[in-house]
Design an enzyme around this catalytic site. Structure first.
Site, short mmCIF file in Angstrom:
data_model
loop_
_atom_site.label_atom_id
_atom_site.label_comp_id
_atom_site.label_asym_id
_atom_site.label_seq_id
_atom_site.Cartn_x
_atom_site.Cartn_y
_atom_site.Cartn_z
N ASP A 45 0.67 -1.30 0.09
CA ASP A 45 -0.07 0.03 -0.02
C ASP A 45 0.95 1.28 0.10
OD1 ASP A 45 0.74 -0.03 2.51
OD2 ASP A 45 -1.08 0.20 3.55
N LYS A 114 -1.11 -9.47 2.59
CA LYS A 114 -0.37 -9.08 3.85
C LYS A 114 -1.37 -8.12 4.71
CE LYS A 114 3.13 -5.74 3.87
NZ LYS A 114 2.48 -4.80 4.64
N GLU A 116 -1.30 -5.65 8.56
CA GLU A 116 -0.57 -5.12 9.61
C GLU A 116 -1.02 -5.46 11.00
OE1 GLU A 116 0.07 -1.02 8.95
OE2 GLU A 116 0.83 -1.22 7.00
N GLU A 183 9.11 -4.40 10.47
CA GLU A 183 9.74 -3.29 10.13
C GLU A 183 10.28 -2.28 11.15
OE1 GLU A 183 7.15 -1.29 7.25
OE2 GLU A 183 8.33 0.63 7.35
O1 KIV Z 1 3.41 -1.05 1.70
C1 KIV Z 1 4.65 -1.61 1.58
O2 KIV Z 1 5.41 -1.37 0.65
C2 KIV Z 1 5.13 -2.50 2.82
C3 KIV Z 1 6.47 -2.87 2.89
C4 KIV Z 1 7.42 -1.92 2.98
C5 KIV Z 1 6.72 -3.99 3.74
O3 KIV Z 1 4.33 -2.68 3.39
#
Ligand code: KIV
Length: 281
Positions: A45, A114, A116, A183
């Site tokens: 994102d 993915k 968070e 991260e």
């Molecule tokens: O949105 C993204 O690019 C990410 C990466 C930095 C892990 O979440």
């Protein structure tokens, strides 16, 4: 060419061969990264900041993510394509998350998503995994909640925060994530977490002990000049090269040096016969 599966990705934990992950947002860059051998392409994102011009990832919508995920899927052959669930697409309920997770697989052509968060998203992760949507976790500096974390700062620096990160990683592992992004986490803590979980950890600003690394492609290629995190290694600085090429193009257009005969679709000679028959001067 065989496309990497979620299982192949996960199994790399035991073989010890580190995983290389890069972000991608369009088909032509996805093709380049895939041909170069990247193991996974994350449609992050971060799209919001590096491609769409927003100041944060917050405004990014599911429709935008699906649009770009589809492009990346069409450009990639071997790499595992992972779609990043944008803010607001999984926080309301597990049902909402499953609906959107399935959209990433069906409409975006992704192999996994993915999202968070730690213990607080475990019910959601479990619902996704049970519905057949493979999930990569994301701990430490989580940009969608950066405000609550005090900004874009290193996480897990005191004992309580380190314990919480370790517990979150174990909780995510228990509900079935196939991998966890760490991260902006101190390298020794990332090493502890990496040893503690059975799934690969993918570091970004988390030191060398993770099972793999991820970078925002536009950062590592020097294409995003607005803000460069200190943990980014710029492998090439393309922005000045692009500027130089564009300036040369402008000056050649202005001087008439471009297009040269070899850039024309038919030569003056080839066309002169036809020109003779046209009644225009
Ligand atoms: O949105 C993204 O690019 C990410 C990466 C930095 C892990 O979440």
């Amino acid at each position: 060419m065989k496309t990497l599966t979620v299982k192949d990705f996960r199994d790399r934990k035991s073989t010890g061969q580190r995983l290389s992950v890069l972000t991608a947002y369009d088909a032509s860059m996805a093709r380049l990264l895939d041909n170069a051998g990247a193991d996974a392409l994350l449609v992050g994102d971060s799209l919001g900041m590096v491609v769409l011009g927003y100041d944060s990832t917050m405004p990014v919508t599911m429709e935008q993510m699906l649009h770009h995920a589809g492009a990346v899927r069409r450009g990639a052959q071997r790499a595992l394509v992972i779609g990043d669930m944008p803010f607001g697409s999984y926080q309301i309920s597990a049902e909402q998350a499953v609906r959107n997770g399935i959209r990433f697989l069906k409409e975006g052509g992704c192999a996994a998503v993915k999202l968070e968060g730690g213990a607080e998203v475990c019910d959601t992760v479990q619902a996704l995994v049970r519905a057949g949507v493979p999930v990569m976790g994301h701990l430490g500096l989580t940009p969608q909640t950066a405000g609550q974390l005090g900004g874009f700062k290193v996480q897990g620096k005191d004992l309580a925060a380190a314990r919480k990160l370790l517990a979150d990683a174990k909780a995510l592992e228990a509900v079935g994530v196939f991998s966890i992004v760490l991260e902006a986490v101190p390298a020794p803590l990332a090493a502890v977490i990496t040893r503690a979980v059975s799934v690969p950890t993918i570091g970004i600003g988390a030191g060398p002990h993770c099972d793999g690394q991820v970078l925002v492609t536009n950062d590592m290629l020097g294409l995003f000049e607005k803000f460069i995190p200190s943990f980014v290694k710029q492998y090439v600085n393309l922005a000045p090269e692009i500027k130089k090429a564009v300036q040369q193009y402008i000056s050649e257009v202005e001087s008439g040096a471009f297009p040269a005969p070899e850039h024309s679709v038919a030569s003056e000679e080839e066309f002169s016969r036809l020109l003779d028959e046209l009644s225009y001067p």
